[in-house]
Enzyme design. Sequence first.
Site, short mmCIF file in Angstrom:
data_model
loop_
_atom_site.label_atom_id
_atom_site.label_comp_id
_atom_site.label_asym_id
_atom_site.label_seq_id
_atom_site.Cartn_x
_atom_site.Cartn_y
_atom_site.Cartn_z
N GLU A 28 -9.55 -10.81 -7.08
CA GLU A 28 -8.64 -9.66 -6.94
C GLU A 28 -7.51 -9.70 -7.97
OE1 GLU A 28 -9.49 -9.27 -2.12
OE2 GLU A 28 -7.49 -9.84 -2.81
N LYS A 38 0.83 -1.20 0.00
CA LYS A 38 0.00 0.00 0.00
C LYS A 38 0.87 1.26 0.00
CE LYS A 38 -3.76 -2.33 2.50
NZ LYS A 38 -4.52 -2.35 3.78
N ASN A 91 -1.59 0.02 7.28
CA ASN A 91 -1.00 -1.24 7.72
C ASN A 91 -0.19 -1.93 6.62
OD1 ASN A 91 -3.07 -2.12 6.13
ND2 ASN A 91 -4.23 -3.07 7.78
N HIS A 98 -1.88 -5.51 1.77
CA HIS A 98 -3.12 -6.26 1.60
C HIS A 98 -2.77 -7.65 1.12
CE1 HIS A 98 -7.11 -7.48 0.19
NE2 HIS A 98 -6.48 -7.97 -0.85
#
Length: 148
Positions: A126, A9, A112, A115
Amino acid sequence: MQRTLVLLKPDCIQRRLIGSLIQRFEQKGLRLVGMKFLQPSRELAEKHYAVHKGKPFYESLLTFLTSGPAVAIVWEGREAVAVVREMMGKTDGAKSPPGTIRGDYGISVQNNLIHGSDSTENAAMEINLWFAPNELVAYQPVDASWIG
Ligand code: DAT
Ligand code: MG
């Protein structure tokens, strides 16, 4: 052999942790199938996190995921979905044990770092969302019989 989608991320990129995180998965024995560096669009982020629509953190989560570039990766290996989830730790970095990615590098719930798909079904969806079929590369690793 399972495949799973990992996103590094925007906080991971800004904190220059791409290499450290990829190294963990390589060393574990997962094999790289696809990888791209991109700026996630709002549309892509909405599709990716559709399951969280309506939750209090949804808007903030989309703002975060679209706040800068990310790295999308497809890893393949035995039990890849569960292996990656275990290596990530819990959603909340503060509650993730040392030794996990979120436990070693983060203390936030939202920011965080990573993913990972939470089921084989979601992994397939995904991967299809973030990659075109011709961006996934099939090959025979020379150490396959040692890695398992
Ligand atoms: P995970 O990423 O561990 O699969 P999730 O799918 O439940 O967690 O949530 C997706 C992301 O949304 C998560 O990585 C961080 C954010 N998030 C989840 N719960 C949150 C909360 N209570 N407050 C703020 N952000 C949250
Ligand atoms: Mg999730």
